[in-house]
Design a protein around this motif. Structure first.
Motif, PDB file in Angstrom:
ATOM      1  N   VAL A  97     -12.801  17.008 -17.279  1.00 26.35           N
ATOM      2  CA  VAL A  97     -13.729  16.084 -17.915  1.00 26.35           C
ATOM      3  C   VAL A  97     -13.984  14.884 -17.021  1.00 26.35           C
ATOM      4  CG1 VAL A  97     -14.127  14.596 -19.920  1.00 26.35           C
ATOM      5  CG2 VAL A  97     -12.918  16.775 -20.203  1.00 26.35           C
ATOM      6  N   VAL A  98     -15.257  14.581 -16.803  1.00 23.67           N
ATOM      7  CA  VAL A  98     -15.661  13.324 -16.170  1.00 23.67           C
ATOM      8  C   VAL A  98     -16.305  12.472 -17.254  1.00 23.67           C
ATOM      9  CG1 VAL A  98     -17.107  12.189 -14.448  1.00 23.67           C
ATOM     10  CG2 VAL A  98     -16.005  14.379 -13.896  1.00 23.67           C
ATOM     11  N   LEU A  99     -15.742  11.302 -17.490  1.00 25.17           N
ATOM     12  CA  LEU A  99     -16.234  10.386 -18.520  1.00 25.17           C
ATOM     13  C   LEU A  99     -16.857   9.157 -17.878  1.00 25.17           C
ATOM     14  CD1 LEU A  99     -13.392  10.088 -21.211  1.00 25.17           C
ATOM     15  CD2 LEU A  99     -15.581  11.252 -21.463  1.00 25.17           C
ATOM     16  N   ASP A 100     -18.035   8.792 -18.321  1.00 27.72           N
ATOM     17  CA  ASP A 100     -18.591   7.512 -17.903  1.00 27.72           C
ATOM     18  C   ASP A 100     -17.711   6.399 -18.465  1.00 27.72           C
ATOM     19  OD1 ASP A 100     -20.492   5.057 -18.087  1.00 27.72           O
ATOM     20  OD2 ASP A 100     -21.573   6.508 -16.851  1.00 27.72           O
ATOM     21  N   GLU A 101     -17.526   5.337 -17.704  1.00 28.37           N
ATOM     22  CA  GLU A 101     -16.682   4.236 -18.170  1.00 28.37           C
ATOM     23  C   GLU A 101     -17.183   3.655 -19.485  1.00 28.37           C
ATOM     24  OE1 GLU A 101     -14.969  -0.135 -16.705  1.00 28.37           O
ATOM     25  OE2 GLU A 101     -16.002   1.155 -15.248  1.00 28.37           O
ATOM     26  N   ALA A 102     -18.492   3.780 -19.736  1.00 27.87           N
ATOM     27  CA  ALA A 102     -19.052   3.243 -20.980  1.00 27.87           C
ATOM     28  C   ALA A 102     -18.399   3.865 -22.207  1.00 27.87           C
ATOM     29  CB  ALA A 102     -20.563   3.492 -21.019  1.00 27.87           C
ATOM     30  N   GLY A 129     -25.234  12.078 -12.559  1.00 32.82           N
ATOM     31  CA  GLY A 129     -25.287  12.341 -13.993  1.00 32.82           C
ATOM     32  C   GLY A 129     -26.258  11.443 -14.726  1.00 32.82           C
ATOM     33  N   MET A 130     -27.189  10.856 -14.011  1.00 31.23           N
ATOM     34  CA  MET A 130     -28.107   9.911 -14.640  1.00 31.23           C
ATOM     35  C   MET A 130     -28.969  10.545 -15.722  1.00 31.23           C
ATOM     36  SD  MET A 130     -27.510   6.961 -13.169  1.00 31.23           S
ATOM     37  CE  MET A 130     -28.950   5.932 -13.428  1.00 31.23           C
ATOM     38  N   MET A 131     -29.154  11.866 -15.658  1.00 35.54           N
ATOM     39  CA  MET A 131     -29.979  12.545 -16.667  1.00 35.54           C
ATOM     40  C   MET A 131     -29.250  12.695 -17.990  1.00 35.54           C
ATOM     41  SD  MET A 131     -27.921  14.749 -15.221  1.00 35.54           S
ATOM     42  CE  MET A 131     -28.654  14.836 -13.599  1.00 35.54           C
ATOM     43  N   GLY A 132     -27.929  12.489 -18.001  1.00 38.15           N
ATOM     44  CA  GLY A 132     -27.177  12.536 -19.239  1.00 38.15           C
ATOM     45  C   GLY A 132     -26.068  13.570 -19.242  1.00 38.15           C
ATOM     46  N   TYR A 180     -25.157  23.879 -19.925  1.00 42.87           N
ATOM     47  CA  TYR A 180     -25.582  23.453 -21.257  1.00 42.87           C
ATOM     48  C   TYR A 180     -25.863  21.966 -21.272  1.00 42.87           C
ATOM     49  CZ  TYR A 180     -25.344  22.260 -26.235  1.00 42.87           C
ATOM     50  OH  TYR A 180     -25.624  21.772 -27.484  1.00 42.87           O
ATOM     51  N   SER A 181     -26.961  21.604 -21.896  1.00 44.71           N
ATOM     52  CA  SER A 181     -27.279  20.197 -22.141  1.00 44.71           C
ATOM     53  C   SER A 181     -27.949  20.128 -23.513  1.00 44.71           C
ATOM     54  CB  SER A 181     -28.210  19.640 -21.062  1.00 44.71           C
ATOM     55  OG  SER A 181     -29.456  20.318 -21.077  1.00 44.71           O
ATOM     56  N   GLU A 182     -28.037  18.938 -24.053  1.00 50.43           N
ATOM     57  CA  GLU A 182     -28.673  18.822 -25.357  1.00 50.43           C
ATOM     58  C   GLU A 182     -29.455  17.538 -25.478  1.00 50.43           C
ATOM     59  OE1 GLU A 182     -25.191  17.180 -28.302  1.00 50.43           O
ATOM     60  OE2 GLU A 182     -25.026  19.269 -27.655  1.00 50.43           O
ATOM     61  N   SER A 183     -30.427  17.578 -26.359  1.00 46.18           N
ATOM     62  CA  SER A 183     -31.193  16.400 -26.737  1.00 46.18           C
ATOM     63  C   SER A 183     -31.078  16.280 -28.245  1.00 46.18           C
ATOM     64  CB  SER A 183     -32.661  16.548 -26.301  1.00 46.18           C
ATOM     65  OG  SER A 183     -33.223  17.731 -26.833  1.00 46.18           O
ATOM     66  N   TYR A 184     -31.853  15.414 -28.840  1.00 49.48           N
ATOM     67  CA  TYR A 184     -31.703  15.176 -30.267  1.00 49.48           C
ATOM     68  C   TYR A 184     -31.975  16.458 -31.058  1.00 49.48           C
ATOM     69  CZ  TYR A 184     -32.005  12.916 -34.796  1.00 49.48           C
ATOM     70  OH  TYR A 184     -31.795  12.553 -36.095  1.00 49.48           O
TER      71      TYR A 184
END
Length: 274
Positions: free
Chosen positions: A158-163, A200-203, A218-222
């Protein structure tokens, strides 16, 4: 006025099938709702709601029913299917593939990855949009985590953004316990704010690898998810993930940062991060 018995179509859904079988096997054992409830330490009303597919059973409930009715793991085996059916319809295909994967690598920029969420954290995340069936959705998310408990669990990185560490979800106590869970799982890298722009700027996205089957992205949007085995997409996102790992802190440095945020933001607690 006496309650009206609701007859279920066992082919309608996994939940209906569960309720149908629970009623059939309870009656075959000669037990009333209340008697079975007494055997498994719950109310007869709860048993009735599950038999009518008005309420989703838990794994604990299912294990108790198996013990009380001597059904040799029937309900314990079925409850996994029932809980998976409670996941959003657009997410179910991914959850099935996730459960089969031998290696999972994910980048998360908003919340902790579902397989590592504590129950309280999951409840807080899901409560934003779920209300009437919140507990069923929480149970379904926790059921996904059983993949990490099997004899040969998938490797998970897992890579987690610090946010994610700073976004307070559920309050300080929930966050403290969630960060403690991350410290227990050492295959985590934190992508620090100081990394600036990154791959990872796209999310958020996840890569799944299998034995003998193509990789999946795999990616997801709303309210929707996208899954593909397109070789070009897999190649590009694999390179992107490698770049994220290179920009992120090492697992040891990440654990130290998680512990600092845990202490500084959510209360003092000593942690061994060596």
């Amino acid at each position: 006025m006496p309650s009206v018995r609701r007859d279920l179509d066992p082919s309608a859904s996994p939940l209906d099938y569960y309720g149908y079988e629970l009623r059939r096997r309870r009656e075959a054992a000669g037990l009333t709702l209340g008697q079975l409830g007494d055997c498994i330490f719950c109310t007869g009303s709860l048993v009735g709601q599950i038999e009518c597919a008005k309420k989703v059973p838990t794994r604990d409930f299912s294990e108790r029913v198996d013990a009380a009715l001597g059904t040799e793991g029937f309900f314990s085996g079925l409850v996994g299917l029932v809980l998976r059916s409670q996941l959003p319809y657009w997410f179910q295909a991914f959850a099935e593939m996730e459960a089969r994967a031998t290696y999972i690598s994910t980048y998360q920029c908003q919340v902790v990855y579902g397989l590592l969420q504590t129950e309280e954290y999951a409840r807080a995340v899901l409560s934003v949009e779920e209300h009437d069936d919140l507990e069923a959705k929480v149970a379904a998310r926790l059921e996904r985590q059983r993949v990490l408990e099997r004899a040969e669990p998938p490797a998970l990185w897992v890579v987690l953004d610090e946010a994610v560490l700073h976004r307070e979800i559920g309050g300080p106590n929930v966050m403290r316990r969630q960060l403690a869970r991350l410290l227990d799982f050492r295959d985590v890298q934190v992508l620090p704010f100081s990394a600036g722009q990154h791959a990872g700027m796209m999310g958020t996205f996840t890569m799944l690898r299998f034995t003998g089957d193509p990789d999946l992205y795999y990616s997801e949007s709303y309210a929707s998810g996208h899954m593909t085995a397109n070789p070009q997409v897999i190649r590009e996102r694999s390179v992107g993930y490698a770049r994220l790992q290179a920009d992120a802190l090492s697992p040891k440095e990440s654990a130290a940062l998680i512990a600092r945020v845990m202490e500084g933001n959510y209360g003092h607690q000593s942690m061994d991060v060596a």
